[in-house]
Each structure stands twice: as structure tokens, then as C-alpha cells.
Design a protein around this motif. Structure first.
Motif, PDB file in Angstrom:
ATOM      1  N   MET A 264       0.828  -1.206   0.000  1.00  0.00           N
ATOM      2  CA  MET A 264       0.000   0.000   0.000  1.00  0.00           C
ATOM      3  C   MET A 264       0.866   1.262   0.000  1.00  0.00           C
ATOM      4  O   MET A 264       0.531   2.272  -0.634  1.00  0.00           O
ATOM      5  CB  MET A 264      -0.916   0.010   1.235  1.00  0.00           C
ATOM      6  CG  MET A 264      -1.962  -1.078   1.248  1.00  0.00           C
ATOM      7  SD  MET A 264      -3.302  -0.761   0.089  1.00  0.00           S
ATOM      8  CE  MET A 264      -4.141   0.590   0.914  1.00  0.00           C
ATOM      9  N   GLU A 265       1.989   1.205   0.698  1.00  0.00           N
ATOM     10  CA  GLU A 265       2.835   2.380   0.831  1.00  0.00           C
ATOM     11  C   GLU A 265       3.741   2.597  -0.367  1.00  0.00           C
ATOM     12  O   GLU A 265       4.222   3.708  -0.593  1.00  0.00           O
ATOM     13  CB  GLU A 265       3.691   2.272   2.100  1.00  0.00           C
ATOM     14  CG  GLU A 265       2.886   2.316   3.391  1.00  0.00           C
ATOM     15  CD  GLU A 265       3.733   1.977   4.622  1.00  0.00           C
ATOM     16  OE1 GLU A 265       4.938   1.661   4.430  1.00  0.00           O
ATOM     17  OE2 GLU A 265       3.201   2.026   5.743  1.00  0.00           O
TER      18      GLU A 265
ATOM     19  N   PRO B   8       1.737   1.849  -6.693  1.00  0.00           N
ATOM     20  CA  PRO B   8       0.630   2.715  -7.127  1.00  0.00           C
ATOM     21  C   PRO B   8      -0.709   2.001  -7.004  1.00  0.00           C
ATOM     22  O   PRO B   8      -0.801   0.788  -7.169  1.00  0.00           O
ATOM     23  CB  PRO B   8       0.963   3.015  -8.593  1.00  0.00           C
ATOM     24  CG  PRO B   8       2.438   2.800  -8.707  1.00  0.00           C
ATOM     25  CD  PRO B   8       2.777   1.722  -7.739  1.00  0.00           C
ATOM     26  N   ALA B   9      -1.753   2.756  -6.734  1.00  0.00           N
ATOM     27  CA  ALA B   9      -3.083   2.188  -6.488  1.00  0.00           C
ATOM     28  C   ALA B   9      -3.564   1.344  -7.654  1.00  0.00           C
ATOM     29  O   ALA B   9      -4.185   0.294  -7.456  1.00  0.00           O
ATOM     30  CB  ALA B   9      -4.073   3.327  -6.199  1.00  0.00           C
ATOM     31  N   GLU B  10      -3.269   1.770  -8.881  1.00  0.00           N
ATOM     32  CA  GLU B  10      -3.778   1.042 -10.049  1.00  0.00           C
ATOM     33  C   GLU B  10      -3.097  -0.308 -10.260  1.00  0.00           C
ATOM     34  O   GLU B  10      -3.564  -1.125 -11.054  1.00  0.00           O
ATOM     35  CB  GLU B  10      -3.622   1.903 -11.313  1.00  0.00           C
ATOM     36  CG  GLU B  10      -2.182   2.225 -11.704  1.00  0.00           C
ATOM     37  CD  GLU B  10      -1.673   3.508 -11.052  1.00  0.00           C
ATOM     38  OE1 GLU B  10      -0.662   4.051 -11.538  1.00  0.00           O
ATOM     39  OE2 GLU B  10      -2.303   3.965 -10.060  1.00  0.00           O
TER      40      GLU B  10
ATOM     41  N   ARG C 257      -2.152  -2.276  -7.471  1.00  0.00           N
ATOM     42  CA  ARG C 257      -2.329  -3.125  -6.280  1.00  0.00           C
ATOM     43  C   ARG C 257      -3.249  -4.310  -6.539  1.00  0.00           C
ATOM     44  O   ARG C 257      -3.000  -5.415  -6.052  1.00  0.00           O
ATOM     45  CB  ARG C 257      -2.872  -2.290  -5.120  1.00  0.00           C
ATOM     46  CG  ARG C 257      -1.893  -1.261  -4.609  1.00  0.00           C
ATOM     47  CD  ARG C 257      -2.555  -0.333  -3.608  1.00  0.00           C
ATOM     48  NE  ARG C 257      -1.773   0.888  -3.434  1.00  0.00           N
ATOM     49  CZ  ARG C 257      -2.264   2.007  -2.913  1.00  0.00           C
ATOM     50  NH1 ARG C 257      -3.542   2.057  -2.520  1.00  0.00           N
ATOM     51  NH2 ARG C 257      -1.504   3.080  -2.798  1.00  0.00           N
ATOM     52  N   GLU C 258      -4.326  -4.096  -7.293  1.00  0.00           N
ATOM     53  CA  GLU C 258      -5.247  -5.197  -7.547  1.00  0.00           C
ATOM     54  C   GLU C 258      -4.565  -6.288  -8.384  1.00  0.00           C
ATOM     55  O   GLU C 258      -4.821  -7.480  -8.184  1.00  0.00           O
ATOM     56  CB  GLU C 258      -6.498  -4.695  -8.267  1.00  0.00           C
ATOM     57  CG  GLU C 258      -7.565  -5.763  -8.472  1.00  0.00           C
ATOM     58  CD  GLU C 258      -7.971  -6.446  -7.159  1.00  0.00           C
ATOM     59  OE1 GLU C 258      -8.247  -7.664  -7.188  1.00  0.00           O
ATOM     60  OE2 GLU C 258      -8.004  -5.773  -6.106  1.00  0.00           O
TER      61      GLU C 258
END
Length: 891
Positions: free
Chosen positions: A660-661, A664-666, A668-669
Motif C-alpha cells: 500500500m505504501e 501505485p493504487a492502479e 495493487r489489484e
């Protein structure tokens, strides 16, 4: 040392006990064959003591010592005349009357006094694994009458001092005093045909073939190369009950050798036999089966054999058997003239034990099929019949030179990180290729790589069907059991089971790679964001997936059973009873016991497993539940499944927080899905081995039934002795090719050999034929031991060295398990351990996968761990850095 009634002539049964020093290599091998039930002509051996007595009696000691001290390999040509004079002195010498009387009495007792016999040299270092002495010393055929026999004996003695024999000893660096001649005396076989058989192809070095050379009459024409004999090539595949004829070359056979009327032999020139085959297909198969039995009896599935045989129209007689000492290395062209590196790395993870005689050929073939099949399936041709595996002192080793080369040449995989994933301490193969994917060759490798990916994806889709179908097919072979099966039907069942397992082994690599490729893809993605910490993060993300990893699941179930037992009064009484009997749980526990019901379900699901389960000599848990019940007993007081799951969640969340840290958010999945896919792949990988254990169970059931039958017939001393037979032994008896005489002696020999080999340390690698034990990898003067970090975390505690799972009750909760390697039977012990250290194993080995799932710090592939770490020593295990060190060093 027992001898015949006198001091010098030793019968076959006594020669076996006397050993090669007394009766020579040829005599000892014949004595062993006779003791093991092979057809050997009547006879015995005039011992090396008789030669010493002869030399002393004729005052030849000084002559021998003098010439022996002066000749060398360089100056031997200067002493040809002196050697000839010594030979003549020996031939004209007198054999002491005591020896003559003993020879005469022995020949009378054997019924050979008036018969034609063969008089053959049998030096004390002859026909050994180190030196064959082929054609070096004299032998005499068709000798009749005592005087002629005595003359032939002296001829054998004299041949020890021929220039040829003296030169050979110096070439082989053998002291003259180490090579003393015994003499074999045995009845001549009235041979319709004879020749030589090899349990390998001596021309190419292939070990999957048998080669038989044959001619009519005596074998002398074949041995001396006087004719072009018939040559028969047989495929030695343990999936079948007998070798199959692949090819026959009918030689010109310009004549044949027969006994001469006045003694000796004569060669008869003729063209009439050139088109006639010497042996029929049935006779060839029968002889082939005999050769395999010699390889399994004298060679113990390790040393190829060179066998002289004769056929009298009814039986095959063995006249000599010796190790093949100069077999060409059959390998890839690029690897020729380089020493071969053999490693136990990954093999030690699954089959670390000295393998039982009954399982040796089958297990080796299963693993060779797994290794071999992946390459032709990708359009890459391996040398025909190539074998990746061999036995060394009863344990399996892999040809790492060949495997590393094949992966490079087929797929472009360089060996840089091979050890980390495959396990083992072998050196990397030197390959000077900065870009294995360049040019046309590189494009072909890329195509094969894509094809490999497609095969793995197909395997992932097919896995559920295969995992259901293979055990079902194997169970169909067993049917309702083997106790009512006629002897003649066992062959059909054995061959059908072999077909099922062979087909499964050909798919094995692709099924196992379903667990490899997702991990590699995930690791590659994590490297983009975490660099060198990628493996640490991956190990944390893989904790506690609960995705059906079978080798982890049975550990979870045992932990739950231990907690359940603690709450079940009947289970507590049973497990803590002073008269605890693991075989009586069904009888002693009441039907109302929740533990009993749960343990029954455990056995139904995991009862096919066992300790060192790839060897069918070892009982399955449903036959002997001692091991799982011991695990339950020893963890009953401390088992806390909920606490373990909570710890796993903490570890996973810690690793995911890093994601998470940093990521990038895109992305993570994608990583979350990659973790799930990797965990599911690990489940497929571990199930792959579980299924092969299920599939091989009918071999054990067949063996158990045959053991009962052989015991009832008086051929073995107890039913369990069947595991010290070979399948060719068993089928020779079932076919009535052999009456089983000598089987008890063979079994006892194998038991002693097995016991001795089990005490020998297993080298990490073998370079050519030289065993090598790897030293520790670390910095400074032993600051730490370096391995491969396989499961995240850091732990310290008491090191407990456990050499075998049966010692698991020595491991106390929280102690650090230090083991040579771990197959799935070890993994329940992990839940007792604070951390795990393994001497071998890779990032994707069974132990690494399970430790990662459990969330227990683990370092694998720590060279010398079992020798360097002391039992009871306080150590620190750092699964992130892949290091092990003492508490004092860590502070």
C-alpha cells in the motif's frame, strides 16, 4: 574364514564368504551369483593362498621381488626377456602335493574328475569396479585330466607376469603385491550358443539399453572378436516386466568355436550359419531378464555389468560377471569431455533416503521421465534414451550439467539463479552467452518458451481432471485387491499401472510449473517496486492463503486434531496412556469420541501419505498411524489454531501495508490477484506429488500380496522381505523362469548393503565419480551461514537437529527445526517449530512452500547446516536475509 575340507580349494558357497582377496574378483562374483540362485556351472576356486604356497615352495620369491622392484611403466620394455624367464620358471615349477591332493578330492566330490573343465584366472583385483583386467590373464578351456589341469593352473599363475599384465598393473597404479592370482575351475557347458551381454550399450554409453552379442558354439569366438556375432538390442524399461527386443543385427558369423577332441578349442570356418539367428525372440527376452537381475544383484542398480553366458538349449549359464569400467559418458555434444556434476539438491527434497531394492528401478524411471518429457514436448530433442538420474550409494542424484544445459539450450534459461530455485550446492555451468535470445537460435528458444507457457496453462485447466482421473485409474488396477489374483495376472496389472504412471509423469513438470510461473511473475512485478526486498515482500504476502496446499493442509488438520483431542476426555486417556498403541485407536476410542470421528476423516483424506513416501517400502499412515498420532500427542497441550491464524493475518497485513505504501493504487489489484494465483498454483504444485503417491500405492499392495505368497512357499523368511527383492526377481519366479533358490541369500545381502549405505553420509555433489561435501557459505570467520530466505520473519531459539521425521518427538514447541531436507511428511513438524533451517531445498521446494504458507521463518539450502550447527545451540534464523547465526554473533 571357512574353506573346503583342506586349505586351498574353496567351493562356491564358501567362496562367497571368503571374498575377492581370497578367491579373486571373477571367483567371488561367480560365487555370489551361485549363492543368489543364478545358474553357474559346478566348480570352485583355488585360492590365492595356493599361489603363495606355490611360489614359496619353488623358491621364486626373490625373483618376483627383484623384477617387481625394478620395472616401471617407462622401462618395462627393457625387461621383456626377464619377465619371459620368470613366466617359464613358474610354468616349470612344481605344485605342492597337498594342493594337488585337495584339487583332486574337490574334483571327485564335484563329479568333475573325468569331465572337461574351464581353468580361468581370477586375480584378487580382477573384475572389480576399479579394474577389469579384461583379457590380461590367461584362461584355458576344455581341459581334461589332472595333469592337464595342473599345467593350466601354472599357466594362469605365469600370466600374472606377462609384459601385458605387468604393464596393466602399472597403468592402473596397482602394486604387484595387491594382485594375486586365484584360479576358477568349473565345468564346461555343452553350449549350443554363447556370448556376452551388457546391461548398457558399451559403444554409446546408453544405460537404458541392454546389448547381447551371440554366436553358435562356445563364447570364445565372440570374446576374442573372431567373428561378427549376432547383436540384439533390448529396451530396459521398468514399466514392463521384461526387457523388450528393439533391434536384432544378424552377424555374418564366419564360423564358431567348439571343444577340440584332444583338449582346448578349435575354430570351425563355415558360411552356413551366417543367415541363421543364434537366439529366438523368446530366448533373447529370457536372457535379457537375466541380465537385468545381474545388474540389480551384483550392480545394485548402480554399476553396469558385463556378463559372459552360455546356452545349452534349455538353460542359460553365467560364466563371468564384472562391472563395466570404461563406459563412455552419454550426454549432450556440448558437454562431452567435461566432468559431469551430479547433485542431490531437488531430489533430496523428495527422495533423500537409500531407496529399497524393490523401488530402485521404478523410482529412477519415474523421475527420469519427469525430467525428460518436458523437453520433447517443447520441440527440443534430448539425446535418445538419456537418463538424468543415477544412484550413488543407494541415493538418487541428478545430472546437473545436463539439466542446466538443457534448460539453457531449450529455453535460454541461464544457470545464474538455478540453485536458489532448484536447491543444491552444485557449481553453475559455465555458459558464455550474454544474450541467449539473439539470432535464429534465440528466436527458436523464445518460441519454445511460449509453447512452454501454453503447456503450463493447459495443465492448469486440466489439473482437476487429471488429479481425479489418475488415482481413479490406479484404484481400478487394484480393484477388490490382489489376494485372489492368479500369479499369471500380476504381470498385466503391473504393466497397466506402469502405463498410468508413465503418462502422469510425462505431464508432471507442466502441472508442477502451474505453481512456479505465477510466483516468478509476481516476483518480477514486485522487483519493479521493492528491488532486493521483493522476495521478502512476496514471502509475507503468501502467508496463510488457506488455498488447499495439501502438504500444508494436513499440518493444519493435525493441529486442529490436537486441539480437539485436548477437549476430548476419551482421546486424552487414549493418547496419554502408558500402554498407548497407535494401531488400536479404532478399537480403544468410543464411537462418540469427536476426535475419533475427525481422525477417521483425516485418515480417509491423507492416509495415502507416509514418511519418505516415494519408496513403497515405507508404510502409509492408514497402515501405520504412529507418526500423525505422535504429532497430535506432542502438540496437544500447545495447539492453538486460532492463534496461528491471527499471527498469519498480522504477517500478511504487514506485507500488504508495504504494498500500500510503495505500489501505485492502479497496480495493487494486479498484485493481489497475482498473490491469489500464486497461492492457487502452489496448491496445484503440491497436489502433483500427492497424486503420484496415490498412483504408486498399488505397487505396494501388489508387493505385500506377493510377499505373503513367497513366504508361504518358503522362498523368503518373512513377508516384508519382498521389498528387498526386485520386480525382475518376482516376475522371474511368477513366470517359472526361476524357482527362487538363493532368494533368501540375496535378500540378506541386500539388507546388509542397505543398512551399510544408510550409515554413509550423502555428499552434496559428485564431480565425475568424486563425492564432494559443500562447506558453509558466509562472511568472515563463520559469522553466519548463508542460505535462501524461503519464509519471512526472524526467530531465535534452541536448534534441534532432526535427521529423520521419526525423531520429531525430540522437537519441542518453539525450538528451531534443523533438517537435511523436508518432504511433505516433515511439514506437520513445522507447526511445532519456531523456525526452520534446511540443508538443501530451493525457493519452491515443498518445505519452502509450506513454511511460507504457515508464516514460519525459514532459510533453506544452507550448506553444511547439519554438521556446523550444534544440537541445543541457540541460533537466530533470519528468513528475510536468508541467514542463520548463533545468538552471540547476532548480538
Amino acid at each position: 574364514m571357512k574353506k573346503h575340507s583342506g586349505n586351498f580349494f574353496i567351493m562356491w558357497d564358501e567362496a562367497f564368504e571368503s571374498g575377492a582377496i581370497q578367491v579373486g574378483g571373477k571367483g567371488w562374483n561367480l560365487a555370489r551369483l551361485d549363492s543368489f540362485g543364478f545358474e553357474v556351472p559346478p566348480g570352485g576356486v583355488l585360492s590365492t593362498d595356493a599361489y603363495i604356497e606355490f611360489i614359496n615352495y619353488n623358491g621364486l620369491n626373490h625373483d618376483i621381488e627383484d623384477i617387481s622392484s625394478r620395472i616401471t611403466a617407462a622401462n618395462l620394455g627393457d625387461y621383456t626377456n626377464e619377465l619371459s624367464q620368470l613366466e617359464e620358471k613358474i610354468r616349470s615349477g612344481l605344485i605342492p602335493q597337498a594342493i594337488i591332493d585337495e584339487i583332486s578330492a574337490a574334483l571327485q566330490n564335484l563329479g568333475l574328475f573325468d569331465k572337461a573343465i574351464a581353468v580361468r584366472s581370477s586375480a584378487s583385483a580382477e573384475d572389480s569396479a576399479a579394474a577389469s583386467f579384461a583379457g590380461i590373464h590367461e584362461s584355458f578351456l576344455n581341459v581334461r585330466g589332472l595333469e592337464n589341469i595342473l599345467t593350466a593352473i601354472k599357466g594362469c599363475y605365469a600370466s600374472l607376469w606377462s609384459p601385458r599384465a605387468a604393464a596393466y598393473r602399472r597403468k592402473m597404479k596397482l602394486d604387484d603385491n595387491e594382485v594375486l592370482p586365484a584360479v576358477v575351475l568349473l565345468e564346461m557347458v555343452a553350449a549350443q550358443a554363447a556370448g556376452v551381454g551388457f546391461t548398457c550399450d558399451p559403444q554409446t554409453g546408453r544405460r537404458d539399453l541392454l546389448v547381447i552379442n551371440a554366436n553358435f558354439g562356445l563364447g570364445e569366438s565372440v570374446v576374442t572378436g573372431s567373428v561378427e556375432p549376432d547383436s540384439y538390442y533390448l529396451d530396459n524399461q521398468p514399466w514392463s516386466t521384461a526387457p523388450g527386443l528393439l533391434k536384432r543385427n544378424t552377424g555374418r558369423k564366419q564360423g564358431f568355436t567348439q571343444p577340440a577332441e584332444d583338449g582346448g578349442t578349435q575354430f570351425i570356418h563355415t558360411d552356413e550359419l551366417s543367415s541363421r539367428p543364434v537366439l529366438s525372440d523368446e530366448e533373447i527376452e529370457k536372457l535379457g531378464l537375466l541380465l537385468v537381475r545381474v545388474f540389480e544383484s551384483l550392480g545394485e542398480c548402480e554399476q553396469q555389468q558385463d556378463v559372459e553366458w552360455a546356452y545349452d538349449g534349455r538353460d542359460f549359464f553365467l560364466l563371468q560377471a564384472r562391472p563395466v569400467t570404461a563406459l563412455a559418458e552419454y550426454t549432450f555434444t556440448a558437454l562431452k569431455n567435461q566432468p559431469t556434476i551430479w547433485s542431490n539438491g531437488n531430489y533430496r527434497d523428495a527422495a533423500p533416503m537409500v531407496v529399497s531394492p524393490l523401488q530402485r528401478s521404478l523410482l529412477k524411471k519415474m523421475i527420469d521421465t519427469i525430467q525428460y518429457a518436458q523437453f520433447p514436448a517443447n520441440g527440443y530433442q534430448i539425446p535418445a534414451g538419456f537418463e538424468f538420474s543415477r544412484y550413488f550409494n543407494g541415493r538418487l542424484y541428478c545430472n546437473m550439467s545436463a539439466l542446466q544445459w538443457a534448460y539453457y539450450d531449450c529455453l535460454g534459461t541461464l544457470p545464474d539463479f538455478f540453485n536458489d530455485f532448484w536447491g543444491g550446492h552444485q557449481p553453475q555451468l559455465a555458459i558464455d552467452d550474454p544474450d541467449p535470445y539473439a539470432g535464429e537460435v534465440g528466436r527458436e528458444r523464445q518460441k519454445r518458451g511460449m509453447n512452454m507457457m501454453n503447456l503450463i496453462m493447459e495443465a492448469a485447466v486440466d489439473a482437476p481432471r487429471i488429479f481425479a482421473e489418475v488415482p481413479r485409474s490406479a484404484q481400478a488396477v487394484t480393484g477388490t485387491g490382489f489376494d485372489e489374483l492368479p500369479d499369471s495376472e500380476f504381470e498385466n496389472r503391473y504393466v497397466e499401472l506402469g502405463r498410468i504412471i508413465k503418462n502422469y509423469c510425462e505431464k508432471f513438470t507442466f502441472l508442477a510449473a502451474v505453481g512456479t510461473m505465477p510466483v516468478m511473475s509476481l516476483l518480477q512485478k514486485l522487483y519493479e517496486y521493492f528491488g532486493a526486498r521483493a522476495t521478502v515482500v512476496l514471502n509475507g504476502l503468501m502467508v496463510g492463503g488457506q488455498t488447499g496446499i495439501t502438504s500444508a493442509d494436513h499440518g493444519y488438520r493435525l493441529l486442529e486434531l490436537a486441539e480437539l483431542a485436548r477437549r476430548d476426555e476419551a482421546a486424552v486417556r487414549y493418547l496419554r496412556s502408558a500402554a498407548f498403541n497407535p494401531f488400536s485407536w479404532e478399537a480403544e476410542l468410543p464411537a462418540s469420541s469427536p476426535f475419533k470421528q475427525a481422525f477417521r476423516a483425516f485418515i480417509e483424506e491423507y492416509g495415502h501419505r507416509g514418511v519418505y513416501e516415494l519408496d513403497i517400502i515405507n508404510p502409509r499412515w492408514k497402515e501405520d498411524p504412529t507418526y500423525p498420532l505422535d504429532i497430535i500427542k506432542s502438540t496437544m497441550a500447545t495447539a492453538r489454531p486460532d492463534s496461528l491464524r491471527a499471527q498469519q493475518e498480522v504477517q500478511f497485513e504487514r506485507a500488504w501495508q508495504e504494498v500500500m505504501e510503495t505500489v501505485p493504487a492502479e497496480v495493487r489489484e494486479e498484485i493481489r490477484q497475482g498473490v491469489r494465483t500464486a497461492q492457487e498454483g502452489a496448491a496445484v504444485r503440491e497436489m502433483t506429488k500427492s497424486v503420484i503417491v496415490m498412483a504408486t500405492e498399488p505397487y505396494r499392495l501388489m508387493a505385500q500380496e506377493l510377499g505373503k505368497r513367497l513366504f508361504r512357499r518358503g522362498l523368503i523368511n518373512e513377508p516384508g522381505d519382498v521389498f528387498f527383492c526386485s520386480w525382475t526377481d518376482l516376475f522371474s519366479i511368477l513366470r517359472e523362469d526361476w524357482n527362487g533358490d538363493g532368494l533368501t541369500a540375496l535378500v540378506e545381502f541386500r539388507k546388509l548393503s542397505q543398512k551399510k549405505k544408510a550409515t554413509l553420509p550423502a555428499p552434496d555433489i559428485i564431480c565425475g565419480e568424486k563425492p564432494v561435501f559443500s562447506g558453509p557459505v558466509g562472511q568472515g570467520s563463520g559469522d553466519y551461514l548463508q542460505g535462501v530466505g524461503a519464509a519471512t520473519g526472524r526467530a531465535y531459539g534452541i536448534a534441534r537437529l532432526i535427521a529423520h521425521p521419526s525423531e520429531g518427538n525430540r522437537l519441542q514447541p518453539g525450538e528451531i527445526l534443523v533438517a537435511p531436507s523436508t518432504d511433505p511428511a516433515w511439514t506437520p513438524l513445522f507447526l511445532k517449530a519456531g523456525a526452520v533451517v534446511m540443508e538443501t531445498g530451493g525457493f519452491l521446494s515443498h518445505g519452502a512452500i509450506v513454511a511460507r504458507e504457515y508464516g514460519i521463518p525459514a532459510v533453506v539450502n544452507v550448506a553444511g547446516a547439519m554438521r556446523i550447527i550444534q544440537d541445543g545451540q541457540e541460533i537466530v534464523v533470519d528468513g528475510d536475509a536468508g541467514r542463520v547465526q548463533s545468538v552471540q554473533k547476532a548480538q
